[in-house]
Design a protein around this motif. Sequence first.
Motif, mmCIF file in Angstrom:
data_model
loop_
_atom_site.group_PDB
_atom_site.id
_atom_site.type_symbol
_atom_site.label_atom_id
_atom_site.label_comp_id
_atom_site.label_asym_id
_atom_site.label_seq_id
_atom_site.Cartn_x
_atom_site.Cartn_y
_atom_site.Cartn_z
ATOM 1 N N ASN A 146 -8.352 -0.073 6.764
ATOM 2 C CA ASN A 146 -9.455 0.141 5.475
ATOM 3 C C ASN A 146 -8.683 0.033 4.102
ATOM 4 O OD1 ASN A 146 -7.722 2.402 5.477
ATOM 5 N ND2 ASN A 146 -9.601 3.962 5.446
ATOM 6 N N LEU A 147 -7.484 -0.732 4.131
ATOM 7 C CA LEU A 147 -7.054 -0.842 2.770
ATOM 8 C C LEU A 147 -7.238 -2.125 2.262
ATOM 9 C CD1 LEU A 147 -3.382 0.879 3.172
ATOM 10 C CD2 LEU A 147 -5.478 2.050 2.292
ATOM 11 N N THR A 148 -6.956 -2.253 0.882
ATOM 12 C CA THR A 148 -7.158 -3.640 0.235
ATOM 13 C C THR A 148 -5.567 -4.153 0.097
ATOM 14 O OG1 THR A 148 -6.851 -2.950 -1.798
ATOM 15 C CG2 THR A 148 -9.324 -2.847 -1.197
ATOM 16 N N ALA A 149 -5.726 -5.329 -0.051
ATOM 17 C CA ALA A 149 -4.160 -6.131 -0.243
ATOM 18 C C ALA A 149 -3.330 -5.309 -1.203
ATOM 19 C CB ALA A 149 -4.224 -7.253 -0.676
ATOM 20 N N ALA A 150 -4.005 -4.942 -2.528
ATOM 21 C CA ALA A 150 -3.022 -4.158 -3.332
ATOM 22 C C ALA A 150 -2.703 -2.913 -2.783
ATOM 23 C CB ALA A 150 -3.957 -4.070 -4.723
ATOM 24 N N TYR A 170 1.672 -4.323 10.620
ATOM 25 C CA TYR A 170 0.790 -4.210 11.619
ATOM 26 C C TYR A 170 -0.332 -3.233 11.368
ATOM 27 C CZ TYR A 170 4.664 -6.125 14.222
ATOM 28 O OH TYR A 170 5.626 -7.054 14.540
ATOM 29 N N ILE A 171 -1.757 -3.945 11.340
ATOM 30 C CA ILE A 171 -2.882 -3.328 11.008
ATOM 31 C C ILE A 171 -3.488 -2.579 12.367
ATOM 32 C CG2 ILE A 171 -5.038 -3.581 9.914
ATOM 33 C CD1 ILE A 171 -4.000 -6.263 8.985
ATOM 34 N N LEU A 189 0.663 -12.889 -1.334
ATOM 35 C CA LEU A 189 -0.089 -13.951 -1.943
ATOM 36 C C LEU A 189 -1.669 -13.656 -1.919
ATOM 37 C CD1 LEU A 189 1.702 -17.071 -0.539
ATOM 38 C CD2 LEU A 189 2.029 -15.885 -2.810
ATOM 39 N N ALA A 190 -2.086 -12.971 -1.185
ATOM 40 C CA ALA A 190 -3.578 -12.541 -1.184
ATOM 41 C C ALA A 190 -4.210 -12.042 -2.467
ATOM 42 C CB ALA A 190 -3.971 -11.606 0.180
ATOM 43 N N LYS A 191 -5.402 -12.100 -2.481
ATOM 44 C CA LYS A 191 -6.025 -11.553 -3.728
ATOM 45 C C LYS A 191 -6.106 -9.932 -3.658
ATOM 46 C CE LYS A 191 -9.502 -15.256 -4.570
ATOM 47 N NZ LYS A 191 -10.801 -15.479 -4.575
ATOM 48 N N ALA A 192 -5.879 -9.449 -4.836
ATOM 49 C CA ALA A 192 -5.574 -7.774 -4.646
ATOM 50 C C ALA A 192 -6.579 -7.068 -4.129
ATOM 51 C CB ALA A 192 -5.466 -7.379 -6.049
ATOM 52 N N ASP A 193 -8.172 -7.576 -4.216
ATOM 53 C CA ASP A 193 -9.095 -6.909 -3.641
ATOM 54 C C ASP A 193 -9.603 -7.279 -2.204
ATOM 55 O OD1 ASP A 193 -9.923 -9.378 -4.406
ATOM 56 O OD2 ASP A 193 -11.932 -8.540 -5.438
ATOM 57 N N SER A 194 -8.685 -8.177 -1.440
ATOM 58 C CA SER A 194 -9.020 -8.490 -0.354
ATOM 59 C C SER A 194 -8.780 -7.387 0.844
ATOM 60 C CB SER A 194 -8.198 -9.997 0.103
ATOM 61 O OG SER A 194 -8.440 -10.885 -0.861
ATOM 62 N N ALA A 195 -9.529 -7.491 1.745
ATOM 63 C CA ALA A 195 -9.257 -6.487 2.706
ATOM 64 C C ALA A 195 -8.202 -7.010 3.545
ATOM 65 C CB ALA A 195 -10.442 -6.156 3.520
ATOM 66 N N VAL A 196 -7.308 -6.042 3.995
ATOM 67 C CA VAL A 196 -6.159 -6.625 4.849
ATOM 68 C C VAL A 196 -6.810 -7.251 6.180
ATOM 69 C CG1 VAL A 196 -4.500 -5.000 3.881
ATOM 70 C CG2 VAL A 196 -5.853 -4.042 5.904
ATOM 71 N N THR A 197 -7.901 -6.603 6.821
ATOM 72 C CA THR A 197 -8.590 -7.212 7.987
ATOM 73 C C THR A 197 -8.736 -8.434 7.725
ATOM 74 O OG1 THR A 197 -10.418 -6.013 7.426
ATOM 75 C CG2 THR A 197 -8.903 -4.930 8.895
ATOM 76 N N ASP A 198 -9.163 -8.974 6.600
ATOM 77 C CA ASP A 198 -9.651 -10.540 6.306
ATOM 78 C C ASP A 198 -8.569 -11.371 5.983
ATOM 79 O OD1 ASP A 198 -12.032 -9.541 6.709
ATOM 80 O OD2 ASP A 198 -12.390 -9.082 4.300
#
Length: 459
Positions: A146-150, A170-171, A189-198
């Motif tokens: 449930n975390l974001t990239a940041a 590992y998620i 490199l992912a956007k800070a608000d992106s969900a890690v599952t995405d």
Amino acid sequence: MLGNLLKPEFDELIRARDWNSLREAFTEMDPADVAEVIEDLPAKDSGVLFRLLPRDMAALAFEYLPPHQQSELVSTLGNEELKNVLNEMAPDDRTRLLEELPAEVTRRVLTTLAPAELKVARELLGYPERSAGRYMTPEFLTIPGNLTAAAALEYVRKHGQGRETLNVLYIVDEKGRLLDDVRLASLVLAKADSAVTDIHDRQLVSIPATADREEIISFFEKYDRVALPVTDSKGVLLGIITVDDVLDVAEEEATEDIQRMGGMEALEAPYLDIGIIGMLRKRVGWLTVLFIGQMLTATAMAHYQDAIAQAVFLSAFVPLIISSGGNSGSQATSLIIRALAVRDVSLVDWWRVALRESVSGIALGLFLGVLGTLRIILWPGHETLYGPHFGWVGVAVGLSVVGVVTFGTLCGSMLPFLLRRLGLDPATASAPFVATLVDVTGVIIYFTVASAILAGRAF
């Protein structure tokens, strides 16, 4: 390599008992080089040098030592020193050490472990021998789904210390089930608000905890990963296996296959650690089977004793002919065993291999057969040695070579397929076994051809 270059200098320091200089030199070296210096030393010196190492360096260098030297060091270390080393070791490396040690030494080692490390050791030892569960390490980092990239990066900074690797994260869900994995580079490199599952950078691949060593190697070869997660039947993440462990596994598998191809059982320890009685047990079984097989060769020759009596010189070509078939069969079986191992061919390719090897066998047989025929026809004094029909003797030998080499090549190439189909290790189709099988059939082919061609000709 560096350790080998520096050994003469260390030998001088050891002879001078200059422990302070040794300690300073070791602290500036890589643990792998330290292990290289210690490896060839006598037990009394290696134990002394090992005690000079700082605690962290000692544990790392210990992991690079071969199993037999690890066992020797364990017997020389005191309980406190042993405790420091083992508690600092990676769990997967410690498990392999415990597998190698005698039972009484293993019990002593287990008593020195901290409660948390003891629990891990017992869990890993509870998996079947040579399974993925034995080779995995539980020192990995998981990220809540449930975390974001940041937030995930902050989580890594907070919890990543001391983990086996952070290249791959590992998620997992709240029950510990593996949802996905993500490379650290992709997370950064992912956007800070992106969900890690995405963050989908590649397909999720995991190894069952019960998978055997060959399957582990196959997974890493197929998916080209530096680490792979190990899961149970419910998808719960249990640990990870890293590529450095797989290199050790691949070496062990290759060693076993080579030993089996030599016509013996695989050794379960380094050569010099196997006692004479143990070595005899590993070798006598196959030698007995091969010896009994060679008895059939004698039986086959006895069946053609009348033909031999009429033309005694025929027996002189028996070693030439059957060795040609054995050599060609050994070549074929070695090629196919390796091709199966690296998956250049599979079971469904047997007919293609049979066709190729039949053509190869005939071509090789014709070439060797012509050489054999020319050897008889052009040899000085051929009429005295082989009688007035020496030309026909040459033809008989040449055709026999064609038949034996073709049969040996085909037999050697098909036997690994048969063993794989029966669920056995193709490496069991060793060169000595194929050669013995071809020896018997070679005698039959040779005397059958010779009898047919030379029938009615007086010698």
